[in-house]
Write a protein that holds these residues in place. Sequence first.
Motif, short mmCIF file in Angstrom:
data_model
loop_
_atom_site.label_atom_id
_atom_site.label_comp_id
_atom_site.label_asym_id
_atom_site.label_seq_id
_atom_site.Cartn_x
_atom_site.Cartn_y
_atom_site.Cartn_z
N UNK A 119 0.79 -1.19 -0.23
CA UNK A 119 -0.15 0.01 0.12
C UNK A 119 0.88 1.36 -0.19
N UNK A 120 1.93 1.04 0.55
CA UNK A 120 2.90 2.35 0.65
C UNK A 120 4.20 2.23 0.11
N UNK A 121 4.66 3.19 -0.78
CA UNK A 121 6.00 3.07 -1.22
C UNK A 121 6.64 4.45 -0.96
N UNK A 122 7.81 4.46 -0.92
CA UNK A 122 9.10 5.31 -0.58
C UNK A 122 9.91 5.50 -1.47
N UNK A 123 9.87 6.66 -2.64
CA UNK A 123 10.84 6.58 -3.89
C UNK A 123 11.68 7.63 -3.84
N UNK A 124 12.69 7.57 -4.38
CA UNK A 124 13.64 8.54 -4.77
C UNK A 124 13.13 9.70 -5.63
N UNK A 125 12.85 10.82 -5.55
CA UNK A 125 12.29 11.73 -6.42
C UNK A 125 12.44 11.44 -7.81
N UNK A 126 13.66 11.13 -8.15
CA UNK A 126 14.22 11.06 -9.45
C UNK A 126 13.72 9.86 -10.25
N UNK A 127 13.01 8.91 -9.49
CA UNK A 127 12.28 7.85 -10.16
C UNK A 127 10.98 7.50 -9.74
N UNK A 128 10.41 8.58 -9.65
CA UNK A 128 8.78 8.69 -9.44
C UNK A 128 8.02 8.22 -10.43
N UNK A 129 8.46 8.63 -11.69
CA UNK A 129 7.59 8.08 -13.00
C UNK A 129 6.97 7.16 -13.15
N UNK A 130 7.72 5.76 -13.15
CA UNK A 130 7.35 4.58 -13.55
C UNK A 130 6.61 4.16 -12.29
N UNK A 131 6.78 4.65 -11.18
CA UNK A 131 5.94 4.18 -9.76
C UNK A 131 4.47 4.74 -10.01
N UNK A 132 4.50 5.95 -10.20
CA UNK A 132 3.32 6.69 -10.48
C UNK A 132 2.28 6.06 -11.43
#
Length: 517
Positions: free
Chosen positions: A111-124
């Motif tokens: 339910x929760x993800x912590x993601x480096x800002x530079x790698x957000x696209x694919x996760x979004x």
Amino acid sequence: ELAYPERLNCVTAFVDSHVAEGRGERTAILAPDGTHWTYADLAAEIDRIANVLTGPLGLVPGNRVLLRAPNNPTMVAAYLAVIKAGGIVVATMPLLRAKELGQIVDRAEIALALCDDRLMDELTKTAGSSRFLKRIVGFSELKALAASAAPTFTAIDTARDDVCLFGFTSGTTGEPKCTMHFHRDLLAICDAYARNVLKPTPDDRFIGSPPLAFTFGLGGLVLFPFRVGASTVLLEKASPGDLLPAIATYKPTICFTAPTAYRAMIPNLRDHDWRSLRKCVSAGEALPKATFDAWEEATGLKLMDGIGATEMLHIFISAPEEEIRPGATGKPVPGYEAKVIGADGEDLPPGKPGRLAVRGPTGCRYLADDRQRKYVVNGWNVTGDTYVRDEDGYFWYQARNDDMIVSAGYNIAGPEVEAALLAHPTVAEAGVVGQPDPERGMIVKAYVVPKPDVTVTPALVVELQSFVKNEIAPYKYPREIAFVPSLPRTETGKLQRFALRERAAREAGEASSAGLP
Ligand code: 3UK
């Protein structure tokens, strides 16, 4: 025997114990962005993030948290904060795309993800189509929240047998498999492999390339140093070209990377000061003897080969430097047992190739996966590798079971032919697979990356073929050799043999001069 208390949160042993026992001012993490964290700094970072997780982010013990970042200090703090808060870390390879991330999110019900800002696209993109993933927190948002959180957090009182880590295998065949590991497993790999084979001290400084989402990297760059209060250098970019300058800058003593990376560094050693290194660990793929020899000749150091697996968490066959036998992987790590078994599961004697089976303090637990019954048989973990044990108890790698080439009735191990080719001065890299052939069933096909400045000619093909015939049994020589600019590899540094096999199947029947200018 490794005995841990019934109630155990492993982060207490990796971080808090150093602060509690007066080692809080020792260096824990260094990074090129200027980070220099002591153990006290690291403990405070972890605790602030754990407070954010359990407070505003609503984490409760047992929740899975996806992590997506290159190897950097916030990734490590977030990793250990999730575990300290009783959660389960699911770290993912930075290169994964939305579809692969989606498979992981669904399998692990995240339910929760912590993601480096530079790698957000694919996760979004993943979140848009997932019924599980509800919240993605970027590292900058996480840091802002953490800045106003309290710097102390009491570890959740987990059991030593509570799961704290899901490790996904790279899935070269079929869907990725999810392996589960306990708090005690993270300590066990330090107290079995690291303590008995690697033998690090608090004054060691670690560096290396494997992503922290790969358990090879997690152990080598986080758990092994932290278990003894040593320091680690975290590099977001760690290709062979990046690693040597970083070694010259940070003066590490222990290096973790893949065999191909060691090989790629050799020609450039003279341009950098690597002399701080005292131990170099190679894993992920077989270490060819030619690479071992060339590294020793250039540095005087013996590469420490070790076979590990995501299922086993880390290395289970290896050897301390004084016991290394070049070309062999080593002997079972103290605490582990290993044997070679035949097709019906029977024990095979020394000298006979068969499937490798191991058991010890760590082992395979797939999350809801039928493949568990194939991997764990009568309590033994069957890794899918073909090995030979010698009279002295050393284990010699042959191939992945499915990398055996059957040609005109002979069983030929692709990696053995690769190792022979790598001993030739013109060869930088080699990948050897079976290519369908109407007469022989399969023929041995080699894809060779020549060293820079090597001129590729038909005569070189003949020369490499006769060279291999002199190195190993002549029937194993590559009947076809194609020269290529690079070989396909996974993010964990493994040769993608299935890609080469597909290519060979396409090229079957074409002229044997394929790849020549
Ligand atoms: C192969 C090796 C020969 C072998 C890993 C160290 O590689 C790791 O885990 P994976 O799950 O792959 C496991 C498979 O990789 N392999 C690994 N090391 C060697 N083959 N010699 C070696 N030294 O086929 C094995 O079954 O990606 C390695 C520590 C942690 C790991 N997860």
